[in-house]
Design a protein around this motif. Sequence first.
Motif, PDB file in Angstrom:
ATOM      1  N   SER A   9      24.242 -97.088  27.024  1.00  0.00           N
ATOM      2  CA  SER A   9      24.034 -95.649  27.043  1.00  0.00           C
ATOM      3  C   SER A   9      25.034 -95.012  26.086  1.00  0.00           C
ATOM      4  O   SER A   9      26.041 -95.634  25.740  1.00  0.00           O
ATOM      5  N   GLU A  15      27.045 -90.131  38.441  1.00  0.00           N
ATOM      6  CA  GLU A  15      25.645 -90.206  38.863  1.00  0.00           C
ATOM      7  C   GLU A  15      24.908 -91.330  38.138  1.00  0.00           C
ATOM      8  O   GLU A  15      24.105 -92.051  38.741  1.00  0.00           O
ATOM      9  N   MET A  16      25.185 -91.476  36.844  1.00  0.00           N
ATOM     10  CA  MET A  16      24.553 -92.534  36.065  1.00  0.00           C
ATOM     11  C   MET A  16      24.982 -93.907  36.577  1.00  0.00           C
ATOM     12  O   MET A  16      24.152 -94.810  36.696  1.00  0.00           O
ATOM     13  N   LEU A  18      25.996 -94.707  39.579  1.00  0.00           N
ATOM     14  CA  LEU A  18      25.349 -94.962  40.872  1.00  0.00           C
ATOM     15  C   LEU A  18      23.865 -95.301  40.689  1.00  0.00           C
ATOM     16  O   LEU A  18      23.336 -96.154  41.403  1.00  0.00           O
ATOM     17  N   GLU A  19      23.214 -94.664  39.729  1.00  0.00           N
ATOM     18  CA  GLU A  19      21.802 -94.955  39.484  1.00  0.00           C
ATOM     19  C   GLU A  19      21.615 -96.378  38.960  1.00  0.00           C
ATOM     20  O   GLU A  19      20.817 -97.147  39.490  1.00  0.00           O
ATOM     21  N   TYR A  20      22.359 -96.762  37.912  1.00  0.00           N
ATOM     22  CA  TYR A  20      22.146 -98.114  37.385  1.00  0.00           C
ATOM     23  C   TYR A  20      22.669 -99.177  38.330  1.00  0.00           C
ATOM     24  O   TYR A  20      22.084-100.243  38.441  1.00  0.00           O
ATOM     25  N   GLY A  22      22.529 -98.985  41.565  1.00  0.00           N
ATOM     26  CA  GLY A  22      21.494 -99.110  42.584  1.00  0.00           C
ATOM     27  C   GLY A  22      20.407-100.078  42.142  1.00  0.00           C
ATOM     28  O   GLY A  22      19.955-100.928  42.914  1.00  0.00           O
ATOM     29  N   GLU A  23      19.995 -99.967  40.883  1.00  0.00           N
ATOM     30  CA  GLU A  23      18.981-100.870  40.335  1.00  0.00           C
ATOM     31  C   GLU A  23      19.512-102.305  40.256  1.00  0.00           C
ATOM     32  O   GLU A  23      18.807-103.252  40.616  1.00  0.00           O
ATOM     33  N   GLN A  57      30.850 -95.058  47.278  1.00  0.00           N
ATOM     34  CA  GLN A  57      29.389 -95.008  47.382  1.00  0.00           C
ATOM     35  C   GLN A  57      28.778 -96.402  47.290  1.00  0.00           C
ATOM     36  O   GLN A  57      27.818 -96.724  47.992  1.00  0.00           O
ATOM     37  N   SER A  61      26.543 -98.568  50.002  1.00  0.00           N
ATOM     38  CA  SER A  61      25.238 -99.141  49.655  1.00  0.00           C
ATOM     39  C   SER A  61      25.212-100.663  49.738  1.00  0.00           C
ATOM     40  O   SER A  61      24.209-101.280  49.402  1.00  0.00           O
TER      41      SER A  61
END
Length: 111
Positions: A9, A15-16, A18-20, A22-23, A57, A61
């Motif tokens: 990126s 936020e980014m 946590l998003e990647y 999560g995947e 976070q 998770s």
Amino acid sequence: MYLYACVRSETISREMVLEYMGEVLAEFRKGHYSRLLLKKEIPAPLKVPDYDFVARQLIVSGAQGIRIAVVDEFPDHAEINDLGAAKARKAGLDLQFFTSFSAGAHWLLHG
């Protein structure tokens, strides 16, 4: 056995991350891995205060107990990565930053 993931990126934010993550963690669970080697190809470093938030976070998770090596080859990120990794470890993540793929893989397998 470890899962290898590469993230590319131009920018980064909590936020980014946590998003990647999560995947990545979803794939991690599918493969029943115990270790993760994450190569970060992002020219901007995460801000130090964000490491604690992200670590907490990720623990919520289900990332606690996973050994995570992060490869960041940008030399000017070293100090921030060291401070951030210390915050993440204090929060409960088994995480370490490396400047090379081979050093990260060695730590995962033998460290």
